[in-house]
Design a protein around this motif. Sequence first.
Motif, mmCIF file in Angstrom:
data_model
loop_
_atom_site.group_PDB
_atom_site.id
_atom_site.type_symbol
_atom_site.label_atom_id
_atom_site.label_comp_id
_atom_site.label_asym_id
_atom_site.label_seq_id
_atom_site.Cartn_x
_atom_site.Cartn_y
_atom_site.Cartn_z
ATOM 1 N N UNK A 76 0.842 -1.197 0.000
ATOM 2 C CA UNK A 76 0.000 0.000 0.000
ATOM 3 C C UNK A 76 0.880 1.252 0.000
ATOM 4 N N UNK A 77 1.940 1.225 0.778
ATOM 5 C CA UNK A 77 2.869 2.359 0.824
ATOM 6 C C UNK A 77 3.449 2.630 -0.564
ATOM 7 N N UNK A 78 3.825 1.577 -1.270
ATOM 8 C CA UNK A 78 4.368 1.722 -2.626
ATOM 9 C C UNK A 78 3.296 2.271 -3.572
ATOM 10 N N UNK B 70 -5.540 -7.849 -1.640
ATOM 11 C CA UNK B 70 -5.975 -7.141 -0.425
ATOM 12 C C UNK B 70 -5.403 -5.724 -0.392
ATOM 13 N N UNK B 71 -4.129 -5.587 -0.779
ATOM 14 C CA UNK B 71 -3.498 -4.260 -0.803
ATOM 15 C C UNK B 71 -4.170 -3.352 -1.823
ATOM 16 N N UNK C 10 -7.754 1.181 -3.153
ATOM 17 C CA UNK C 10 -8.888 1.709 -3.911
ATOM 18 C C UNK C 10 -9.956 2.337 -3.029
ATOM 19 N N UNK C 11 -9.886 2.112 -1.742
ATOM 20 C CA UNK C 11 -10.830 2.754 -0.825
ATOM 21 C C UNK C 11 -10.510 4.234 -0.634
ATOM 22 N N UNK C 12 -9.257 4.625 -0.907
ATOM 23 C CA UNK C 12 -8.864 6.022 -0.712
ATOM 24 C C UNK C 12 -8.484 6.730 -2.011
ATOM 25 N N UNK C 13 -8.178 5.979 -3.054
ATOM 26 C CA UNK C 13 -7.825 6.558 -4.352
ATOM 27 C C UNK C 13 -8.493 5.758 -5.450
ATOM 28 N N UNK C 14 -8.799 6.416 -6.533
ATOM 29 C CA UNK C 14 -9.401 5.681 -7.643
ATOM 30 C C UNK C 14 -8.319 5.283 -8.646
ATOM 31 N N UNK D 74 1.079 6.268 -6.968
ATOM 32 C CA UNK D 74 -0.201 6.870 -7.332
ATOM 33 C C UNK D 74 -0.679 6.486 -8.726
ATOM 34 N N UNK D 75 -0.753 5.189 -9.024
ATOM 35 C CA UNK D 75 -1.136 4.786 -10.381
ATOM 36 C C UNK D 75 -2.590 5.099 -10.716
ATOM 37 N N UNK D 76 -2.822 5.368 -12.008
ATOM 38 C CA UNK D 76 -4.180 5.521 -12.523
ATOM 39 C C UNK D 76 -4.736 4.176 -12.968
#
Length: 65
Positions: free
Chosen positions: A10-12, A45-46, A51-55, A17-19
């Motif tokens: 998740x940190x990575x 899972x990661x 995806x819960x915080x970024x699309x 910040x991939x689209x």
Amino acid sequence: MGLCNENELIRILEAVGPDVIFEEIRPSDFDSYYRDKSKQTLEMRAVGRYLKVRSARQVPVDDFV
């Protein structure tokens, strides 16, 4: 060594910040794997948490037979 874990992935993802996120899973299995948490990998899972915080668009890319 314990460095490959959900929180590190998740940190990575947050740093990059991939689209689009390409996932090694057959398109035909994609929905069932995300519905059944017992089938989910550490990576899935990661991605799910990310995806819960970024699309981002998820793209299944595996086509093994």
